[in-house]
Design a protein around this motif. Structure first.
Motif, PDB file in Angstrom:
ATOM      1  N   MET A   1      49.586  52.490  38.927  1.00 24.81           N
ATOM      2  CA  MET A   1      49.171  51.548  37.203  1.00 24.81           C
ATOM      3  C   MET A   1      48.332  51.104  37.704  1.00 24.81           C
ATOM      4  N   ARG A   2      48.011  50.344  38.920  1.00 23.49           N
ATOM      5  CA  ARG A   2      47.539  49.455  39.043  1.00 23.49           C
ATOM      6  C   ARG A   2      45.965  49.870  39.149  1.00 23.49           C
ATOM      7  N   ASN A   3      45.457  50.697  39.534  1.00 16.84           N
ATOM      8  CA  ASN A   3      44.084  51.154  39.866  1.00 16.84           C
ATOM      9  C   ASN A   3      44.058  51.723  38.494  1.00 16.84           C
ATOM     10  N   SER A   4      44.421  51.853  36.807  1.00 14.10           N
ATOM     11  CA  SER A   4      43.697  52.073  36.244  1.00 14.10           C
ATOM     12  C   SER A   4      43.936  50.693  35.133  1.00 14.10           C
ATOM     13  N   LEU A   5      43.968  49.779  36.132  1.00 12.73           N
ATOM     14  CA  LEU A   5      44.159  48.285  35.055  1.00 12.73           C
ATOM     15  C   LEU A   5      42.406  48.435  34.834  1.00 12.73           C
ATOM     16  N   ARG A   6      42.094  47.985  33.976  1.00  7.25           N
ATOM     17  CA  ARG A   6      40.206  48.204  33.455  1.00  7.25           C
ATOM     18  C   ARG A   6      40.780  46.658  32.644  1.00  7.25           C
ATOM     19  N   PHE A   7      39.152  46.312  32.578  1.00  2.00           N
ATOM     20  CA  PHE A   7      39.260  44.621  31.834  1.00  2.00           C
ATOM     21  C   PHE A   7      38.132  45.134  31.164  1.00  2.00           C
ATOM     22  N   TYR A   8      37.542  44.028  30.267  1.00  2.00           N
ATOM     23  CA  TYR A   8      36.176  43.544  29.655  1.00  2.00           C
ATOM     24  C   TYR A   8      36.976  42.406  29.023  1.00  2.00           C
ATOM     25  N   ASN A   9      35.317  42.228  28.432  1.00  2.00           N
ATOM     26  CA  ASN A   9      35.217  40.570  27.891  1.00  2.00           C
ATOM     27  C   ASN A   9      33.517  41.389  26.937  1.00  2.00           C
ATOM     28  N   LEU A  10      32.644  40.138  26.092  1.00  2.00           N
ATOM     29  CA  LEU A  10      31.811  40.820  25.415  1.00  2.00           C
ATOM     30  C   LEU A  10      30.482  41.336  26.319  1.00  2.00           C
ATOM     31  N   SER A  11      30.672  40.610  27.169  1.00  2.00           N
ATOM     32  CA  SER A  11      29.289  41.372  28.341  1.00  2.00           C
ATOM     33  C   SER A  11      29.344  42.756  29.201  1.00  2.00           C
ATOM     34  N   GLU A  12      30.600  42.778  29.353  1.00  2.00           N
ATOM     35  CA  GLU A  12      31.094  44.136  29.938  1.00  2.00           C
ATOM     36  C   GLU A  12      32.576  45.199  29.951  1.00  2.00           C
ATOM     37  N   ASP A  13      32.566  46.062  29.874  1.00  6.97           N
ATOM     38  CA  ASP A  13      33.621  47.299  29.758  1.00  6.97           C
ATOM     39  C   ASP A  13      33.954  47.560  31.144  1.00  6.97           C
ATOM     40  N   GLN A  14      35.303  47.750  30.795  1.00 10.44           N
ATOM     41  CA  GLN A  14      35.505  48.618  32.301  1.00 10.44           C
ATOM     42  C   GLN A  14      35.212  48.393  33.339  1.00 10.44           C
ATOM     43  N   MET A  15      35.708  47.248  33.433  1.00  8.42           N
ATOM     44  CA  MET A  15      35.874  46.589  34.943  1.00  8.42           C
ATOM     45  C   MET A  15      37.205  46.365  35.846  1.00  8.42           C
ATOM     46  N   SER A  16      36.745  47.466  36.936  1.00 11.41           N
ATOM     47  CA  SER A  16      38.904  47.162  36.992  1.00 11.41           C
ATOM     48  C   SER A  16      38.765  45.868  37.842  1.00 11.41           C
ATOM     49  N   MET A  17      39.710  46.207  38.722  1.00 10.79           N
ATOM     50  CA  MET A  17      40.433  44.253  39.182  1.00 10.79           C
ATOM     51  C   MET A  17      39.195  44.052  39.926  1.00 10.79           C
ATOM     52  N   GLN A  18      38.605  45.129  41.140  1.00  9.88           N
ATOM     53  CA  GLN A  18      38.159  44.230  41.945  1.00  9.88           C
ATOM     54  C   GLN A  18      36.158  43.509  40.643  1.00  9.88           C
ATOM     55  N   ASP A  19      36.645  44.422  40.234  1.00  6.91           N
ATOM     56  CA  ASP A  19      35.104  44.059  39.383  1.00  6.91           C
ATOM     57  C   ASP A  19      34.952  42.578  39.101  1.00  6.91           C
ATOM     58  N   VAL A  20      36.718  42.235  38.647  1.00 11.65           N
ATOM     59  CA  VAL A  20      36.787  40.698  38.073  1.00 11.65           C
ATOM     60  C   VAL A  20      37.273  39.885  38.981  1.00 11.65           C
ATOM     61  N   ILE A  21      37.749  40.870  39.971  1.00 14.21           N
ATOM     62  CA  ILE A  21      37.893  39.417  41.530  1.00 14.21           C
ATOM     63  C   ILE A  21      35.873  39.125  41.505  1.00 14.21           C
ATOM     64  N   HIS A  22      35.677  40.234  41.893  1.00 15.35           N
ATOM     65  CA  HIS A  22      33.912  39.719  41.800  1.00 15.35           C
ATOM     66  C   HIS A  22      33.215  38.961  40.992  1.00 15.35           C
ATOM     67  N   ARG A  23      33.947  38.895  39.658  1.00 14.54           N
ATOM     68  CA  ARG A  23      32.601  37.712  38.377  1.00 14.54           C
ATOM     69  C   ARG A  23      33.396  36.422  38.871  1.00 14.54           C
ATOM     70  N   LEU A  24      34.701  36.307  39.344  1.00 17.07           N
ATOM     71  CA  LEU A  24      35.484  35.061  39.234  1.00 17.07           C
ATOM     72  C   LEU A  24      34.871  34.557  40.791  1.00 17.07           C
ATOM     73  N   LYS A  25      34.556  35.447  41.297  1.00 17.60           N
ATOM     74  CA  LYS A  25      33.825  34.028  42.951  1.00 17.60           C
ATOM     75  C   LYS A  25      32.570  34.396  42.886  1.00 17.60           C
ATOM     76  N   SER A  26      32.143  35.018  41.765  1.00 12.46           N
ATOM     77  CA  SER A  26      29.898  34.749  41.659  1.00 12.46           C
ATOM     78  C   SER A  26      30.268  33.523  40.503  1.00 12.46           C
ATOM     79  N   PHE A  27      31.200  33.158  39.834  1.00 11.37           N
ATOM     80  CA  PHE A  27      31.395  31.851  39.152  1.00 11.37           C
ATOM     81  C   PHE A  27      31.229  30.796  39.884  1.00 11.37           C
ATOM     82  N   ILE A  28      32.484  30.720  41.016  1.00 12.86           N
ATOM     83  CA  ILE A  28      32.861  30.157  41.627  1.00 12.86           C
ATOM     84  C   ILE A  28      31.808  29.543  42.562  1.00 12.86           C
TER      85      ILE A  28
END
Length: 172
Positions: A1-28
């Protein structure tokens, strides 16, 4: 199930957990000397034929902005039991929190370690959609206990903005 985790926000769609972590790290990394609160919270809305859950991941650079994303889950029936609904909200938040703790939280905190003497800090919280007013007050101890058993601070209304404000906007 974890591989199917998909996130979105107003700027991006279909973010994987790895994408989310990358965005969080970039923000920090744009301001590693700041204090951050990483909060995870879920809200839900019962519709005629289904119940929609939105789990939000919110990184607040205290006093200087935020980045967030959402995960959408649908249960194909209306959930009228308040206990079941709040329990599922808590479980969805726990699922994402557990992934952070298992794999990514240390990685994110390591970015801030060189700057701790300059104000860098990261707090992880789970925001629950329960409060001392209304019907959910009877569920506070049970739900906060589930979160604190994970070693994480649980926030309730009015301090649980990720659940009752950010996630709530997208449950309609």
């Amino acid at each position: 199930m974890r591989n199917s985790l998909r996130f979105y926000n107003l700027s991006e769609d279909q973010m994987s957990m790895q994408d989310v972590i990358h965005r969080l790290k970039s923000f920090i990394l744009r301001d590693p000397r700041s204090a951050y609160v990483l909060s995870i919270g879920t809200d839900s809305q019962v519709h005629q034929e289904y119940t929609k859950f939105i789990t939000a991941v919110h990184l607040h650079r205290i006093g200087r902005g935020a980045w967030g994303c959402l995960k959408h889950t649908v249960i194909k029936r209306p959930i009228h039991s308040l206990r079941e609904k709040i329990s599922l909200e808590t479980a969805y938040s726990q699922e994402i929190t557990a992934i952070f703790l298992e794999k990514y939280f240390e990685e994110i905190t390591d970015l801030l370690l060189p700057f701790t003497g300059e104000g860098a800090d990261l707090t992880l919280e789970v925001h629950l959609d329960v409060g001392k007013k209304g019907q959910t007050k009877e569920l506070i101890q049970e739900m906060t206990g589930r979160i604190t058993a994970m070693g994480i601070e649980a926030k309730i209304k009015p301090d649980s903005y990720t659940a009752f404000s950010y996630a709530n906007r997208y449950t309609k």
